[in-house]
Design an enzyme around this catalytic site. Structure first.
Site, PDB file in Angstrom:
ATOM      1  N   ALA A   1       1.051   4.809  -3.699  1.00  0.00           N
ATOM      2  CA  ALA A   1       1.360   4.895  -5.120  1.00  0.00           C
ATOM      3  C   ALA A   1       2.013   6.218  -5.499  1.00  0.00           C
ATOM      4  CB  ALA A   1       0.085   4.703  -5.935  1.00  0.00           C
TER       5      ALA A   1
ATOM      6  N   GLY B   1       6.195  -2.200   2.224  1.00  0.00           N
ATOM      7  CA  GLY B   1       6.784  -1.186   3.090  1.00  0.00           C
ATOM      8  C   GLY B   1       7.974  -1.718   3.862  1.00  0.00           C
ATOM      9  N   ASP B   2       7.904  -2.979   4.249  1.00  0.00           N
ATOM     10  CA  ASP B   2       9.019  -3.598   4.974  1.00  0.00           C
ATOM     11  C   ASP B   2      10.218  -3.789   4.054  1.00  0.00           C
ATOM     12  OD1 ASP B   2       7.110  -3.844   7.042  1.00  0.00           O
ATOM     13  OD2 ASP B   2       6.425  -5.736   6.180  1.00  0.00           O
TER      14      ASP B   2
ATOM     15  N   GLY C   1       4.567   7.673  -3.935  1.00  0.00           N
ATOM     16  CA  GLY C   1       6.002   7.680  -3.722  1.00  0.00           C
ATOM     17  C   GLY C   1       6.389   7.699  -2.260  1.00  0.00           C
TER      18      GLY C   1
END
Length: 315
Positions: free
Chosen positions: A223, A251-252, A225
């Protein structure tokens, strides 16, 4: 073209639940079945952005057949490596407050012949690739040095490599100088062997990974960044998110956004953040389309807030 390699893909079932109470019957309010695995999600995000991708996948059994079918329905080209063992099935429980519980199966063990076929398929498919994204855990049977071998072969063929893995596989691959590695905060802390409490701690850890061989480090801090550290400098960015619905594949999606935008510099970081922020606001592991992105919500700076305490310190 972005080629993705997912040595341990999965069939992902996501259930949305009001809350998770151990020992109780929990009734889902929504459910999805998606093809899974980090590289698979990168390919899905690249396709959603209207770009070309090929996904190299070892697939077996009924779950593997369903993964191939689902990807075909999404218009994703699959270079399938047939294996004897069934592809693993994973379960994710997404609570209304954004907490996600994941149960990941270990997956099949690849025989020597299947390992060789996987490498050969990667070699054949990498001829037209601008980027090769090697993503996720290694299945049983593959040595920790497997990704290092892929990086070396890709560089010999002129392709750039993005690596999203952790543990020994990451450390082994660093010696072959992947063009970018994408750890999250926990993986970054594990790689350097100490806790990360602040953004400054994460910057120092990323610099150490560069000293170990990574040409660039794209680090997700949840969260708080994302960071990008490369030859040109260090940048930090974040985005405002109204509601977190599911962070499966976020994330992917970020890695896909980074590569789509060229894979270097602050503009690529901004694209990564926009894609990740859009993904967490979608159900399950749905990948964002350009219409889901909100570039105006993203801020990127080279004025790094080194003293900022991480919301979720990584050990």
């Amino acid at each position: 073209m972005i080629l993705t390699i997912t040595p341990n893909p999965s069939l992902d079932r996501t259930y949305e639940v009001p809350s998770l109470d151990r020992g109780e019957v929990v009734r889902a309010t929504g459910e999805r079945t998606d093809p899974g695995g980090k590289g698979v999600n990168v390919s899905r995000a690249v396709t959603a952005a209207g770009q070309r991708t090929v996904a190299v996948l070892p697939l077996g059994g009924a779950p593997g057949a369903l993964v191939a079918e689902l990807l075909d329905a999404q218009g994703i080209e699959v270079a399938q490596v047939p294996i004897a063992g069934p592809t693993r099935s994973n379960i994710a429980l997404a609570e209304a407050d954004g907490v996600l519980t994941k149960i990941n199966a270990p997956g099949p063990e690849l025989s020597a012949a299947e390992q060789e076929l996987l490498l050969e398929t990667v070699r054949e498919q990498s001829r037209d690739a601008d980027w090769i994204a090697c993503c996720g855990s290694l299945p049983r049977g593959l040595a920790p040095s497997w990704y290092a071998d892929v990086v070396a072969r890709a560089h010999a063929g002129g392709a750039r490599i993005a690596l999203d893995t952790s543990g020994p596989a990451l450390l082994e691959a660093l010696r072959e100088q992947p063009d970018v590695v994408k750890p999250n905060a926990e993986e970054l802390a594990q790689a350097v062997g100490r806790p990360l409490l602040t953004v400054g701690d994460a910057v120092k850890a990323a610099e150490e990974l560069r000293a170990m061989g990574a040409r660039a480090v794209l680090a997700s801090l949840g969260a708080d960044g994302q960071l990008l550290v490369d030859d040109a400098g260090t940048w930090f960015g974040s985005a405002h998110v109204e509601v977190v619905r599911s962070n499966v594949g976020a994330g992917d999606s970020s890695l896909a956004g980074f590569l789509i935008a060229g894979g270097s510099g602050p503009q690529a970081l901004a694209s990564a953040i926009a894609h990740g922020a859009a993904a967490v606001q979608l159900p399950g592991s749905v990948m964002p389309t350009p219409g889901d992105l909100d570039p105006a919500a993203v801020t990127v700076t080279d004025d790094i807030p080194v003293d900022r305490v991480l919301t979720e310190p990584a050990a």
